[in-house]
Design an enzyme around this catalytic site. Sequence first.
Site, PDB file in Angstrom:
ATOM      1  N   GLY A  96       1.098  21.668  -8.092  1.00  0.00           N
ATOM      2  CA  GLY A  96       0.495  20.667  -7.329  1.00  0.00           C
ATOM      3  C   GLY A  96       1.061  20.108  -5.998  1.00  0.00           C
ATOM      4  N   GLY A  98       2.948  17.786  -4.717  1.00  0.00           N
ATOM      5  CA  GLY A  98       4.209  17.017  -5.114  1.00  0.00           C
ATOM      6  C   GLY A  98       4.586  15.955  -4.015  1.00  0.00           C
ATOM      7  NE  ARG A  99       7.640  18.559   0.457  1.00  0.00           N
ATOM      8  CZ  ARG A  99       8.745  18.787   1.044  1.00  0.00           C
ATOM      9  NH1 ARG A  99       9.376  17.941   1.590  1.00  0.00           N
ATOM     10  NH2 ARG A  99       8.674  20.406   1.435  1.00  0.00           N
ATOM     11  CE  LYS A 120       5.441  19.729   3.481  1.00  0.00           C
ATOM     12  NZ  LYS A 120       5.463  21.300   4.006  1.00  0.00           N
ATOM     13  N   GLY A 133       8.738  13.120  -3.619  1.00  0.00           N
ATOM     14  CA  GLY A 133       7.481  12.834  -3.023  1.00  0.00           C
ATOM     15  C   GLY A 133       7.647  12.623  -1.484  1.00  0.00           C
ATOM     16  NE  ARG A 183       0.767  20.053   4.986  1.00  0.00           N
ATOM     17  CZ  ARG A 183       1.087  20.909   4.075  1.00  0.00           C
ATOM     18  NH1 ARG A 183       1.826  21.929   4.406  1.00  0.00           N
ATOM     19  NH2 ARG A 183       0.369  20.893   2.957  1.00  0.00           N
ATOM     20  CG  ASP A 259       3.111  27.392  -4.899  1.00  0.00           C
ATOM     21  OD1 ASP A 259       3.506  28.443  -5.175  1.00  0.00           O
ATOM     22  OD2 ASP A 259       3.559  26.635  -4.341  1.00  0.00           O
ATOM     23  CG  ASN A 260       4.015  27.943  -0.515  1.00  0.00           C
ATOM     24  OD1 ASN A 260       3.328  26.765  -0.700  1.00  0.00           O
ATOM     25  ND2 ASN A 260       5.342  28.269  -0.620  1.00  0.00           N
ATOM     26  CG  ASP A 269       2.701  24.804   1.938  1.00  0.00           C
ATOM     27  OD1 ASP A 269       2.162  23.701   2.285  1.00  0.00           O
ATOM     28  OD2 ASP A 269       2.144  24.910   0.699  1.00  0.00           O
TER      29      ASP A 269
END
Length: 496
Positions: A96, A98-99, A120, A133, A183, A259-260, A269
């Site tokens: 998820g 996270g930051r 981000k 985070g 972003r 996840d990227n 990412d």
Amino acid sequence: MTSSISPRHADPLTFSNGFTTLPPAHYTRLMPTPLPEPYLVAASARAAALIGMDVTSLQTDASLALFTGNVVPEQVTPLAAVYSGHQFGVWAGQLGDGRAILLGDVAAANGEGRYELQLKGAGLTPYSRMGDGRAVLRSSIREFLCSEAMTALGIPTTRALCITGSDQLVLREQPETAAVVTRMAPSFVRFGSFEHWFYNQKHDELKTLADYVIDQFYPSLRETGNPYKALLTEVTVRTARLMAHWQAVGFMHGVMNTDNMSILGLTLDYGPFGFMEAFDPHHICNHTDQQGRYSYARQPQIGEWNCYALGQAMLPLIGTIEDVQSALRIYKPAFGEHFVDLMREKVGLQTRQPEDTGLFDHLFGIMQDSHVDFTLFFRKLSDLKIANPTGVEAVRDLFLDRPAFDEWALQYAARLQAESSDDTLRKLAMDAVNPKYVLRNYLAQTAIEKAQNKDFSEVAKLLSILERPFDEQPENEQYADLPPDWANDLEVSCSS
């Protein structure tokens, strides 16, 4: 989990949040965590123009507060998305944002679609796990510059609007100052977003997510017999073509976890990335990747592996393994054809011939043997003359084994002559696709070190150079040089 509530104010950007049309299980609403006394580090005029902003407006106190997460407009409902993923080939379970905190989406200035704005480094979320985070100035500068550099290279990517910094310290290998990079992308949905629901055996949520992606970004797929199979096919093609772009420009991502991987086929990412210098197909740009899973040579294979992971997750929607495999079968030809086409452009070929693949393989072999600088070679190759292919010393001297280059150059010249190539026109065409300037790690490091002393001029200078990577820019010639010896000691890792 919620952070301390940020104050709100009216803002000239008109926000909505299409992602919140998904059920609440897909995200957590929360406010960013403010940073004290933010300041502007850098801003992209080109990214700002996409949403109708003047870059000078990013210097105002209101914009600094907004894009640091200190002040949130009344109509904005920030959130962090949940997803899962395979990391270095191993199922990692729930991950998820996270930051990263999504502010919402705004209309594109040209009236075509919308851009999500994501902060981000904006503080803890329920998905931060053991993290804090936060993002640091170092990594934020790298992501900002590379996002905009890749855009200028013509490679699909998320964008970077600006970086805001603060003197607040966060701990990495050593204390560093915090930063937030804003972003932009039509969507930040990932392969891992689909995997999350599949591995949790929640097929209704999986279908809801797939329907959202199709309706928002691939509406024409609704007209097909199996829209979910069509979605997998489209994403597979986009991913294959993205990998071809990366290989052709010598870009290495470093962390190609599922996840990227973007469901829109965007570069997503930026962490321990790098651009190939001394050519080595086995080069690993990520110091953390000790097994070399994400080396340059393996990127196309990993891109396909990730598409198979997405196909597995979409199996309940598509229906049969045969249909999933049918959709995935497009990957190899899509990658191969696009990569060869890009290589033909890079060496100035106008026609397709069966022997071209062998010509390219031969070239990469001698480049590897002599550890030839990837960017310099392809840029200088445009000076080769058919009548005297071994006569350009600037190209020939890049090779330790000059006779090996001479042999290849004669084959190359014969291929050019067979299609009646014109030296002058070919040089123009090659220089338009082979960059002179890329974001070498040492250039980024120089900008970072100055920025850590509150001198952001080198970040702005690099941005202006990288926005015109194909131009000669004689006043910036030194930025195209081979890396200095000290650059050999630079390492980037997953904390970068």
